[in-house]
Design a protein around this motif. Structure first.
Motif, PDB file in Angstrom:
ATOM      1  N   VAL A 125       9.186  29.514  74.672  1.00 14.46           N
ATOM      2  CA  VAL A 125       8.815  29.972  73.338  1.00 14.46           C
ATOM      3  C   VAL A 125       9.667  31.193  73.029  1.00 14.46           C
ATOM      4  O   VAL A 125       9.741  32.127  73.834  1.00 14.46           O
ATOM      5  CB  VAL A 125       7.319  30.332  73.245  1.00 14.46           C
ATOM      6  N   TYR A 126      10.324  31.170  71.898  1.00 15.01           N
ATOM      7  CA  TYR A 126      11.184  32.268  71.453  1.00 15.01           C
ATOM      8  C   TYR A 126      10.480  33.050  70.353  1.00 15.01           C
ATOM      9  O   TYR A 126       9.861  32.463  69.460  1.00 15.01           O
ATOM     10  CB  TYR A 126      12.512  31.728  70.923  1.00 15.01           C
ATOM     11  N   LEU A 127      10.577  34.363  70.416  1.00 15.28           N
ATOM     12  CA  LEU A 127      10.023  35.260  69.407  1.00 15.28           C
ATOM     13  C   LEU A 127      11.174  36.039  68.774  1.00 15.28           C
ATOM     14  O   LEU A 127      12.124  36.407  69.453  1.00 15.28           O
ATOM     15  CB  LEU A 127       9.028  36.245  70.020  1.00 15.28           C
ATOM     16  N   VAL A 128      11.051  36.308  67.482  1.00 14.63           N
ATOM     17  CA  VAL A 128      12.110  37.027  66.772  1.00 14.63           C
ATOM     18  C   VAL A 128      11.498  38.176  65.985  1.00 14.63           C
ATOM     19  O   VAL A 128      10.517  37.987  65.252  1.00 14.63           O
ATOM     20  CB  VAL A 128      12.872  36.098  65.798  1.00 14.63           C
ATOM     21  N   GLY A 129      12.078  39.359  66.147  1.00 19.54           N
ATOM     22  CA  GLY A 129      11.667  40.500  65.341  1.00 19.54           C
ATOM     23  C   GLY A 129      12.198  40.376  63.924  1.00 19.54           C
ATOM     24  O   GLY A 129      13.190  39.689  63.672  1.00 19.54           O
ATOM     25  N   SER A 130      11.584  41.092  63.009  1.00 21.53           N
ATOM     26  CA  SER A 130      11.928  40.947  61.592  1.00 21.53           C
ATOM     27  C   SER A 130      13.332  41.441  61.268  1.00 21.53           C
ATOM     28  O   SER A 130      13.915  41.044  60.262  1.00 21.53           O
ATOM     29  CB  SER A 130      10.928  41.716  60.731  1.00 21.53           C
ATOM     30  N   GLN A 131      13.890  42.337  62.081  1.00 23.38           N
ATOM     31  CA  GLN A 131      15.171  43.015  61.824  1.00 23.38           C
ATOM     32  C   GLN A 131      15.095  43.948  60.619  1.00 23.38           C
ATOM     33  O   GLN A 131      16.114  44.494  60.167  1.00 23.38           O
ATOM     34  CB  GLN A 131      16.326  42.011  61.597  1.00 23.38           C
ATOM     35  N   PHE A 132      13.906  44.152  60.070  1.00 21.05           N
ATOM     36  CA  PHE A 132      13.718  44.836  58.790  1.00 21.05           C
ATOM     37  C   PHE A 132      13.260  46.274  59.042  1.00 21.05           C
ATOM     38  O   PHE A 132      13.562  46.895  60.042  1.00 21.05           O
ATOM     39  CB  PHE A 132      12.695  44.047  57.979  1.00 21.05           C
ATOM     40  N   GLY A 133      12.509  46.819  58.121  1.00 16.27           N
ATOM     41  CA  GLY A 133      11.945  48.157  58.246  1.00 16.27           C
ATOM     42  C   GLY A 133      10.580  48.190  57.604  1.00 16.27           C
ATOM     43  O   GLY A 133      10.063  47.166  57.163  1.00 16.27           O
ATOM     44  N   ALA A 178       6.993  41.531  65.465  1.00 13.54           N
ATOM     45  CA  ALA A 178       7.299  40.116  65.690  1.00 13.54           C
ATOM     46  C   ALA A 178       6.950  39.329  64.428  1.00 13.54           C
ATOM     47  O   ALA A 178       5.871  39.498  63.866  1.00 13.54           O
ATOM     48  CB  ALA A 178       6.489  39.591  66.874  1.00 13.54           C
ATOM     49  N   GLU A 179       7.860  38.490  63.978  1.00 15.68           N
ATOM     50  CA  GLU A 179       7.636  37.765  62.729  1.00 15.68           C
ATOM     51  C   GLU A 179       7.820  36.267  62.835  1.00 15.68           C
ATOM     52  O   GLU A 179       7.362  35.540  61.967  1.00 15.68           O
ATOM     53  CB  GLU A 179       8.569  38.299  61.631  1.00 15.68           C
ATOM     54  N   ALA A 180       8.490  35.767  63.872  1.00 12.68           N
ATOM     55  CA  ALA A 180       8.793  34.345  63.924  1.00 12.68           C
ATOM     56  C   ALA A 180       8.707  33.845  65.357  1.00 12.68           C
ATOM     57  O   ALA A 180       8.939  34.598  66.309  1.00 12.68           O
ATOM     58  CB  ALA A 180      10.185  34.074  63.355  1.00 12.68           C
ATOM     59  N   CYS A 181       8.395  32.551  65.501  1.00 12.39           N
ATOM     60  CA  CYS A 181       8.348  31.944  66.822  1.00 12.39           C
ATOM     61  C   CYS A 181       8.806  30.491  66.729  1.00 12.39           C
ATOM     62  O   CYS A 181       8.659  29.842  65.693  1.00 12.39           O
ATOM     63  CB  CYS A 181       6.950  32.037  67.440  1.00 12.39           C
ATOM     64  N   VAL A 231      17.807  42.778  55.941  1.00 16.27           N
ATOM     65  CA  VAL A 231      17.442  41.415  56.352  1.00 16.27           C
ATOM     66  C   VAL A 231      16.005  41.409  56.846  1.00 16.27           C
ATOM     67  O   VAL A 231      15.629  42.226  57.692  1.00 16.27           O
ATOM     68  CB  VAL A 231      18.383  40.913  57.469  1.00 16.27           C
ATOM     69  N   ASN A 232      15.208  40.484  56.309  1.00 11.52           N
ATOM     70  CA  ASN A 232      13.822  40.325  56.749  1.00 11.52           C
ATOM     71  C   ASN A 232      13.615  38.886  57.187  1.00 11.52           C
ATOM     72  O   ASN A 232      13.518  37.975  56.351  1.00 11.52           O
ATOM     73  CB  ASN A 232      12.856  40.680  55.606  1.00 11.52           C
ATOM     74  N   ILE A 233      13.581  38.655  58.515  1.00 14.38           N
ATOM     75  CA  ILE A 233      13.360  37.313  59.074  1.00 14.38           C
ATOM     76  C   ILE A 233      11.869  37.069  59.225  1.00 14.38           C
ATOM     77  O   ILE A 233      11.170  37.883  59.826  1.00 14.38           O
ATOM     78  CB  ILE A 233      14.054  37.178  60.442  1.00 14.38           C
ATOM     79  N   GLU A 234      11.395  35.942  58.702  1.00 11.16           N
ATOM     80  CA  GLU A 234       9.973  35.627  58.860  1.00 11.16           C
ATOM     81  C   GLU A 234       9.731  34.210  59.360  1.00 11.16           C
ATOM     82  O   GLU A 234       8.581  33.784  59.463  1.00 11.16           O
ATOM     83  CB  GLU A 234       9.223  35.852  57.542  1.00 11.16           C
ATOM     84  N   ARG A 258      -4.400  19.855  70.907  1.00 16.23           N
ATOM     85  CA  ARG A 258      -3.426  20.593  70.116  1.00 16.23           C
ATOM     86  C   ARG A 258      -3.367  22.024  70.630  1.00 16.23           C
ATOM     87  O   ARG A 258      -4.397  22.586  71.016  1.00 16.23           O
ATOM     88  CB  ARG A 258      -3.810  20.624  68.627  1.00 16.23           C
ATOM     89  N   ALA A 259      -2.169  22.597  70.580  1.00 16.89           N
ATOM     90  CA  ALA A 259      -2.028  24.012  70.955  1.00 16.89           C
ATOM     91  C   ALA A 259      -0.847  24.589  70.181  1.00 16.89           C
ATOM     92  O   ALA A 259       0.203  23.949  70.050  1.00 16.89           O
ATOM     93  CB  ALA A 259      -1.809  24.167  72.457  1.00 16.89           C
ATOM     94  N   PHE A 260      -1.037  25.802  69.682  1.00 17.39           N
ATOM     95  CA  PHE A 260       0.008  26.495  68.926  1.00 17.39           C
ATOM     96  C   PHE A 260       0.118  27.931  69.423  1.00 17.39           C
ATOM     97  O   PHE A 260      -0.845  28.518  69.916  1.00 17.39           O
ATOM     98  CB  PHE A 260      -0.328  26.541  67.429  1.00 17.39           C
ATOM     99  N   VAL A 261       1.305  28.492  69.253  1.00 14.18           N
ATOM    100  CA  VAL A 261       1.513  29.925  69.432  1.00 14.18           C
ATOM    101  C   VAL A 261       1.676  30.556  68.061  1.00 14.18           C
ATOM    102  O   VAL A 261       2.315  29.992  67.169  1.00 14.18           O
ATOM    103  CB  VAL A 261       2.761  30.205  70.298  1.00 14.18           C
ATOM    104  N   THR A 262       1.067  31.732  67.876  1.00 13.96           N
ATOM    105  CA  THR A 262       1.353  32.577  66.722  1.00 13.96           C
ATOM    106  C   THR A 262       1.685  33.955  67.234  1.00 13.96           C
ATOM    107  O   THR A 262       1.441  34.274  68.411  1.00 13.96           O
ATOM    108  CB  THR A 262       0.174  32.623  65.732  1.00 13.96           C
ATOM    109  N   VAL A 263       2.293  34.775  66.393  1.00 15.84           N
ATOM    110  CA  VAL A 263       2.637  36.134  66.797  1.00 15.84           C
ATOM    111  C   VAL A 263       1.953  37.123  65.866  1.00 15.84           C
ATOM    112  O   VAL A 263       1.759  36.858  64.685  1.00 15.84           O
ATOM    113  CB  VAL A 263       4.167  36.370  66.804  1.00 15.84           C
ATOM    114  N   LEU A 264       1.586  38.259  66.438  1.00 20.02           N
ATOM    115  CA  LEU A 264       0.869  39.302  65.703  1.00 20.02           C
ATOM    116  C   LEU A 264       1.851  40.427  65.420  1.00 20.02           C
ATOM    117  O   LEU A 264       2.318  41.112  66.331  1.00 20.02           O
ATOM    118  CB  LEU A 264      -0.325  39.797  66.521  1.00 20.02           C
ATOM    119  N   ASP A 265       2.183  40.605  64.134  1.00 22.25           N
ATOM    120  CA  ASP A 265       3.351  41.406  63.809  1.00 22.25           C
ATOM    121  C   ASP A 265       3.109  42.910  63.759  1.00 22.25           C
ATOM    122  O   ASP A 265       4.052  43.664  63.522  1.00 22.25           O
ATOM    123  CB  ASP A 265       4.000  40.921  62.517  1.00 22.25           C
TER     124      ASP A 265
END
Length: 351
Positions: free
Chosen positions: A91-99, A81-84, A187-190, A32-39
């Motif tokens: 592998v795609y990473l997405v920023g929160s778009q928030f503040g 970074a909040e989502a992958c 907008v807060n994407i997680e 098993r292998a997973f990616v996580t992101v450190l926000d």
């Protein structure tokens, strides 16, 4: 549930996605292998790989690896970074778009990036393609939500996130000036995951519907954003998890996963962490009340958005900071959790 301390710094992990096929896993002695992101890091410093030794019990044999990445000219220009999500070898990473908790919205959090899966284990810094969106995704999501009745922004959120950001753009003549409108919602994407048709499904922690239900918005042209420097994000279908959350305890998305097709697992929970002076909770104290749950739902292929129902798979009780979910080939659910002082991976075996 079994828990493993991942010993990752900084201690703010978000989302979880499966990576690698059977051949790559076998070559490295993993099953098993997973990616996580450190926000709390820039995009190039946010990647971490979580791997499990083949044949080891689920409560043993885990290791966490930081992945070095090179963002080229965008080095140091992103954060949160909040989502992958993974698809077709990327592998795609997405920023929160928030503040930050007290605003304003931050252009450094408005981005999307991708990296080749194979580069996560080749021993060299991975080439990270970063598209800085300058609130383009904020604009596209707000336009997509125009016909959805939303939980009102609130006076403090309007001032701290919307009005303050507009003023900064105007006063400093930012390239994104005019992208944020006075009637917008922050907008807060997680959470993020791909649909079968290749559209990227974005899970919003905030905003939520007026009835407190979580919202998902489809990004229609994710790969075009990397292929064409003049492309702007286009968002289409909006989905509402109509039996999750409530007016009394509104709930947002925290994590998404699919094992194929349009069947999804998700983590839902509160709108922001309590005790941290969050503006969202100052306007909506009830936003701190929703418990974390693992739910499952299916999106129809013949409908352009709408309300869908969910099935509760697991209720986390007093555990509130559940940040991501991935279900493996054996049907075991894995969750990444922010605990006080460390990041934990918990594994749940269920029928």
């Amino acid at each position: 549930m079994h828990e493993t301390d991942l010993h990752l710094e900084p201690n703010e992990a978000s989302d979880l996605c499966r990576v690698f096929g059977a051949e790559v896993l076998s070559r490295h002695g993993w099953d098993r292998a997973f990616v996580t992101v450190l926000d709390e890091a820039t995009a190039e410093d946010a990647l971490a790989l979580l791997v499990h030794a083949a044949g080891a019990p689920l409560d043993e044999g885990w290791a966490a690896r930081r992945v070095l990445a090179d963002a080229g000219p965008n080095t140091g220009k992103t954060e949160d970074a909040e989502a992958c999500a993974s698809r077709d070898g990327y592998v795609y990473l997405v920023g929160s778009q928030f503040g930050k908790k007290r605003g304003p919205l931050a252009a450094k959090r408005s981005w999307i990036a991708r990296v080749r899966e194979e580069s996560l284990v080749d021993g060299e810094p991975a080439d990270l393609e970063v598209v800085r969106l300058r609130f383009g995704l904020h604009r596209a999501i707000n336009d997509a939500l125009a016909d959805v009745e939303l939980l009102p922004v609130g006076a403090l959120g309007q001032q701290a996130y919307v009005d303050a950001s507009i003023a900064i753009g105007r006063q400093k003549a930012k390239r994104w000036d005019g992208t944020i409108h006075p009637t917008d919602h922050p907008v807060n994407i997680e959470a993020a995951e791909f649909r079968a048709n290749g559209r990227l499904l974005l899970g919003l922690r905030y905003p939520v519907s007026a009835d407190g239900h979580p919202l998902l918005v489809e990004l229609d042209n994710v790969d075009e954003l990397f292929d064409d420097p003049n492309a702007v994000p286009r968002c289409g279908n909006v989905w509402v998890l109509g039996d999750a959350g409530s007016v009394e305890a509104p709930a947002g998305l925290r994590g998404l996963d699919t094992r194929g097709g349009d069947h999804f697992d998700a983590v839902i929970g509160d709108l922001d962490a309590s005790g941290k002076s969050a503006t969202v909770l100052a306007d909506h104290p009830e936003g701190a009340l929703a418990a974390s749950e693992h739910v499952r739902f299916e999106l129809p292929t013949d409908t352009a958005g709408g309300v869908v129902s969910t099935k509760v798979i697991h209720h986390f009780g007093d555990i509130r900071r559940v940040e991501g979910v991935a279900v493996d080939h054996d049907g075991h659910a894995h969750y990444v959790i922010d605990e006080e002082g460390h990041v934990a991976l918990r594994n749940l075996v269920f029928d």
